[in-house]
Design a protein around this motif. Structure first.
Motif, short mmCIF file in Angstrom:
data_model
loop_
_atom_site.label_atom_id
_atom_site.label_comp_id
_atom_site.label_asym_id
_atom_site.label_seq_id
_atom_site.Cartn_x
_atom_site.Cartn_y
_atom_site.Cartn_z
N GLN A 185 5.66 7.95 -3.31
CA GLN A 185 4.70 6.71 -2.96
C GLN A 185 5.29 5.86 -1.80
O GLN A 185 6.26 5.63 -1.17
CB GLN A 185 5.39 6.30 -4.12
N MET A 198 0.50 3.07 -3.22
CA MET A 198 0.14 3.99 -3.71
C MET A 198 0.75 4.85 -3.87
O MET A 198 1.98 5.25 -3.56
CB MET A 198 -0.14 4.53 -1.60
N SER A 202 -2.17 10.27 -2.18
CA SER A 202 -3.21 10.08 -2.15
C SER A 202 -3.11 9.25 -0.81
O SER A 202 -2.64 9.24 0.48
CB SER A 202 -3.21 8.82 -2.67
N THR A 203 -4.65 8.66 -0.33
CA THR A 203 -4.99 8.16 1.01
C THR A 203 -5.45 6.93 1.11
O THR A 203 -6.81 6.94 0.36
CB THR A 203 -6.07 9.62 1.67
N LEU A 204 -5.10 6.29 2.15
CA LEU A 204 -5.56 4.91 2.54
C LEU A 204 -6.13 4.49 3.69
O LEU A 204 -5.65 4.95 4.68
CB LEU A 204 -5.23 3.82 2.14
N LEU A 219 -10.04 5.08 -0.68
CA LEU A 219 -9.13 4.92 -1.09
C LEU A 219 -9.51 7.22 -2.07
O LEU A 219 -10.60 6.44 -2.16
CB LEU A 219 -8.53 4.24 -2.12
N GLY A 223 -4.60 3.72 -6.15
CA GLY A 223 -3.54 2.52 -5.83
C GLY A 223 -3.92 1.23 -6.82
O GLY A 223 -4.59 1.79 -7.02
#
Length: 390
Positions: A185, A198, A202-204, A219, A223
């Motif tokens: 996180q 996040m 997960s990917t940003l 995203l 998020g």
């Protein structure tokens, strides 16, 4: 609110005798708990010590899960803010009480306690440089062309721009990518003041230059956004088949590739949600959730359970009438385990709240008490079966 008054209100909640005025008073206190579990722990000590409260709340919890179920839904509570407080206290206290005790041997779980303390995250810069954030020391990680990137604590990243960004053409736009694996996180603060939390897996992808028209990020996963207001540069979030357009607001987006739903929940301000494939768009108001299902071309607006949606950001799992498949999807991402199902599942649905610091075996033990399920941990897998398959 003094401790005596707070204890009185918690007793009223436990006994389901709280008036609307008392619930509102408790809600107001709860909303002021900005420091999360640590402040909660401090209050527990001040309010008479954890031992007394543990005994009371755990006894109440045991009564709830021991009640005969004459319907298919096994639910601890309808998790409104005030109604959740007693259970959150119970979950937090149970963690404090059992963190140094061994779990009884149930379905092979005692021999495998998989903890959630692995935050291995990676930042990829526009030039392809990869930074392992887990190994990086706290302090400045990068400084070039007026852009500074710093790791401010074990799970936070801050971008600062020391020069005004001049708009560039699209081919010259530069993007960084933040990857959060299962069990991780992270919080990131962008140069414009926007803050993004996040969740696991997960990917940003976000810009470090400006095109002079908007602030566009992509995203995958989940998020929580607190977007800095800038009417000249609207903030846009792309998740799968959805685009969100905002000026300045607080909202949560969840869109994992292995789930058939993208959900956007608005807490503050306003956003417009659009669907690329159908061209449909809807304006949201605070308290609403926009749902995009794979098997439907429409955007469905519903009333949101805010506390359930943002529980992950505040350090909890909160489930309300959820299938075991949805619950295990969440658990697998946080505890970095794979899930295997044996036999046909019962279709039961569950409700409850647990600290994300809890031991996995303890959460699975509680789920066993609530329904006709059994769990077994084997290496990095959780094997789920019905009681009839045992």
């Amino acid at each position: 609110m003094d401790n005596e008054r707070l204890q009185y209100l918690l007793v009223r909640v436990r006994s389901s005798s709280c008036s609307e005025e008392e619930m509102a008073e408790l809600n107001e206190w709860y909303e002021q708990l900005d420091d999360g579990p640590e402040q909660l722990k401090d209050w527990i000590e001040e309010a008479g010590g954890k031992e007394k409260l543990v005994d009371q709340l755990y006894a109440n919890f045991s009564k709830k899960i021991a009640k005969p179920r004459n319907r298919s839904v096994a639910s601890i509570t309808r998790l409104s803010v005030a109604a959740t407080i007693a259970f959150l206290l119970g979950a937090a206290l149970l963690y404090y009480k059992f963190q140094n005790e061994s779990i009884p041997d149930r379905s092979g779980m005692a021999q495998s306690k998989i903890q959630s303390d692995t935050n291995i995250s990676k930042l990829t810069l526009a030039d392809g440089t990869k930074i392992n954030l887990d190994d990086a020391a706290i302090g400045e990680l990068y400084h070039k062309d007026g852009l500074s990137i710093s790791k401010t604590d074990s799970n936070s990243l801050t971008y600062r721009s020391t020069v005004a960004l001049k708009p560039v053409t699209d081919p010259k736009m530069q993007f960084n990518t933040l990857d959060i694996p299962r069990g991780g996180q992270y919080k990131i603060s962008l140069p414009d003041g926007t803050k993004i939390w996040m969740n696991s897996a997960s990917t940003l992808r976000f810009p470090v230059t400006s095109n002079g028209r908007d602030r566009l990020v992509s995203l995958t996963g989940e998020g929580y956004f607190e977007v800095a207001h800038n009417k000249e540069l609207p903030f846009k979030v792309i998740t799968g088949d959805q685009q969100i357009k905002v000026l300045g607001t607080h909202f949560n987006v969840k869109g994992y590739p292995d789930e058939k739903l993208i959900s956007t929940t608005l807490l503050e301000g306003s956003v417009r949600v659009s669907r690329y494939s159908s061209g449909e768009s809807k304006l949201m108001i605070p308290g609403q959730q926009a749902n995009l299902f794979q098997n439907s071309s429409h955007i469905a607006l519903t009333k949101a359970n805010i506390n359930q949606v943002v529980a992950w950001k505040n350090g909890y799992f909160t489930f309300d009438n959820e299938s075991i498949e949805n619950i295990m999807n969440t658990i697998s991402r946080w505890y970095n385990v794979d899930v295997v199902y044996v036999g046909k599942q019962s279709g039961e649905r569950f409700g409850g709240s647990f600290s994300r610091k809890s031991d996995l075996a303890e959460i699975l033990h509680n789920l066993e008490e609530l329904g006709n399920l059994r769990f077994r941990i084997k290496e990095q897998k959780v094997i789920v079966s019905g009681t009839s398959e045992q």
